[in-house]
Design an enzyme around this catalytic site. Structure first.
Site, mmCIF file in Angstrom:
data_model
loop_
_atom_site.group_PDB
_atom_site.id
_atom_site.type_symbol
_atom_site.label_atom_id
_atom_site.label_comp_id
_atom_site.label_asym_id
_atom_site.label_seq_id
_atom_site.Cartn_x
_atom_site.Cartn_y
_atom_site.Cartn_z
ATOM 1 N N TYR A 24 0.791 -1.231 0.000
ATOM 2 C CA TYR A 24 0.000 0.000 0.000
ATOM 3 C C TYR A 24 0.825 1.283 0.000
ATOM 4 O O TYR A 24 0.256 2.367 -0.097
ATOM 5 C CB TYR A 24 -0.959 0.002 1.200
ATOM 6 C CG TYR A 24 -1.894 -1.173 1.191
ATOM 7 C CD1 TYR A 24 -2.907 -1.266 0.240
ATOM 8 C CD2 TYR A 24 -1.759 -2.204 2.109
ATOM 9 C CE1 TYR A 24 -3.757 -2.365 0.208
ATOM 10 C CE2 TYR A 24 -2.618 -3.306 2.088
ATOM 11 C CZ TYR A 24 -3.605 -3.372 1.138
ATOM 12 O OH TYR A 24 -4.456 -4.453 1.105
ATOM 13 N N ASN A 75 -13.197 3.847 -1.401
ATOM 14 C CA ASN A 75 -12.298 2.711 -1.286
ATOM 15 C C ASN A 75 -12.894 1.846 -0.185
ATOM 16 O O ASN A 75 -12.673 2.091 0.997
ATOM 17 C CB ASN A 75 -10.877 3.139 -0.935
ATOM 18 C CG ASN A 75 -9.924 1.960 -0.874
ATOM 19 O OD1 ASN A 75 -10.355 0.807 -0.770
ATOM 20 N ND2 ASN A 75 -8.646 2.234 -0.936
ATOM 21 N N HIS A 81 -15.251 -7.047 -1.105
ATOM 22 C CA HIS A 81 -15.397 -8.464 -1.428
ATOM 23 C C HIS A 81 -16.434 -9.180 -0.578
ATOM 24 O O HIS A 81 -16.714 -10.352 -0.815
ATOM 25 C CB HIS A 81 -14.039 -9.153 -1.244
ATOM 26 C CG HIS A 81 -12.883 -8.292 -1.633
ATOM 27 N ND1 HIS A 81 -12.669 -7.888 -2.934
ATOM 28 C CD2 HIS A 81 -11.919 -7.706 -0.882
ATOM 29 C CE1 HIS A 81 -11.594 -7.112 -2.967
ATOM 30 N NE2 HIS A 81 -11.129 -6.983 -1.744
ATOM 31 N N ASP A 88 -25.762 -2.494 -1.863
ATOM 32 C CA ASP A 88 -27.169 -2.085 -1.915
ATOM 33 C C ASP A 88 -27.335 -0.609 -1.567
ATOM 34 O O ASP A 88 -28.111 0.104 -2.214
ATOM 35 C CB ASP A 88 -28.014 -2.940 -0.975
ATOM 36 C CG ASP A 88 -28.234 -4.356 -1.485
ATOM 37 O OD1 ASP A 88 -27.985 -4.615 -2.681
ATOM 38 O OD2 ASP A 88 -28.658 -5.199 -0.677
ATOM 39 N N HIS A 101 -9.028 1.469 -5.497
ATOM 40 C CA HIS A 101 -8.198 0.548 -4.721
ATOM 41 C C HIS A 101 -6.746 0.944 -4.939
ATOM 42 O O HIS A 101 -6.331 1.167 -6.079
ATOM 43 C CB HIS A 101 -8.407 -0.904 -5.145
ATOM 44 C CG HIS A 101 -9.775 -1.403 -4.831
ATOM 45 N ND1 HIS A 101 -10.134 -1.791 -3.564
ATOM 46 C CD2 HIS A 101 -10.869 -1.528 -5.608
ATOM 47 C CE1 HIS A 101 -11.407 -2.158 -3.585
ATOM 48 N NE2 HIS A 101 -11.875 -1.990 -4.808
ATOM 49 N N ILE A 102 -5.990 1.024 -3.872
ATOM 50 C CA ILE A 102 -4.588 1.424 -3.953
ATOM 51 C C ILE A 102 -3.776 0.363 -4.679
ATOM 52 O O ILE A 102 -2.950 0.674 -5.531
ATOM 53 C CB ILE A 102 -4.045 1.701 -2.534
ATOM 54 C CG1 ILE A 102 -4.783 2.911 -1.944
ATOM 55 C CG2 ILE A 102 -2.537 1.926 -2.556
ATOM 56 C CD1 ILE A 102 -4.577 3.112 -0.458
ATOM 57 N N SER A 103 -4.009 -0.891 -4.346
ATOM 58 C CA SER A 103 -3.301 -1.991 -5.012
ATOM 59 C C SER A 103 -4.148 -2.513 -6.172
ATOM 60 O O SER A 103 -5.344 -2.224 -6.260
ATOM 61 C CB SER A 103 -3.026 -3.125 -4.017
ATOM 62 O OG SER A 103 -4.234 -3.749 -3.623
ATOM 63 N N ARG A 112 -9.972 -11.478 -3.746
ATOM 64 C CA ARG A 112 -10.007 -10.028 -3.955
ATOM 65 C C ARG A 112 -10.452 -9.652 -5.366
ATOM 66 O O ARG A 112 -10.695 -8.484 -5.653
ATOM 67 C CB ARG A 112 -8.647 -9.404 -3.667
ATOM 68 C CG ARG A 112 -8.214 -9.528 -2.226
ATOM 69 C CD ARG A 112 -6.934 -8.749 -1.972
ATOM 70 N NE ARG A 112 -6.316 -9.119 -0.728
ATOM 71 C CZ ARG A 112 -6.633 -8.603 0.453
ATOM 72 N NH1 ARG A 112 -7.582 -7.690 0.542
ATOM 73 N NH2 ARG A 112 -6.016 -8.996 1.542
#
Length: 148
Positions: A24, A75, A81, A88, A101-103, A112
């Site tokens: 990260y 994020n 997941h 919803d 998402h950072i990665s 993931r």
């Protein structure tokens, strides 16, 4: 007070810069917030920046966003997941939503690869480090300018 862009951050992102910096990076949530505010300011937009480890809190903020914000950057971290409830809540938001998402979640563990949030997001940015947030704010600012 209404703002243009709500930036939501999910669980463990309060540890950004300390937790798994090999994945990260070393930047912190304060760095992310500074970057988002800087881009928004360039376009004359406002940012509301929040982080919570609690799924219910994130859902409540999404519900509030229906009346208080024009767009969302999120994020969802691990809730990407697992949280159909967050998906919803986001599906009831009428403005654009960008998932960040950072990665690169697609180069990581198989669990993931699925994001429930992606199913309701207008767009997804992953794998660009914290720069993904600034890109998301830039995109939303351009989008909101077209609506004006």
């Amino acid at each position: 007070m209404a703002t243009d862009i709500l930036v939501l951050n999910g669980p463990n992102l309060n540890l950004l810069g300390k937790r798994q910096p090999d994945i990260y990076g070393h930047e912190t949530m304060a760095d992310v917030e500074r970057g988002c505010r800087s881009v928004a300011r360039e376009y004359g937009f406002t940012i509301d920046f929040r982080q919570s480890n609690a799924e219910a809190q994130l859902i409540d903020w999404v519900h509030e966003a229906r009346e208080q914000h024009r767009s969302i950057v999120i994020n969802p971290a691990g809730y990407s997941h697992t949280s159909i409830a967050l998906m919803d809540a986001l599906s009831a938001f009428s403005g654009p939503i960008i998932e960040v998402h950072i990665s690169n979640i697609h180069r990581r563990e198989a669990f993931r690869h699925l994001s429930y949030v992606s199913k309701v997001a207008s767009g997804v940015i992953c794998g660009l480090g914290i720069n993904g947030y600034s890109l998301a704010v830039h995109h939303l600012a351009c989008h909101l300018n077209k609506q004006a």
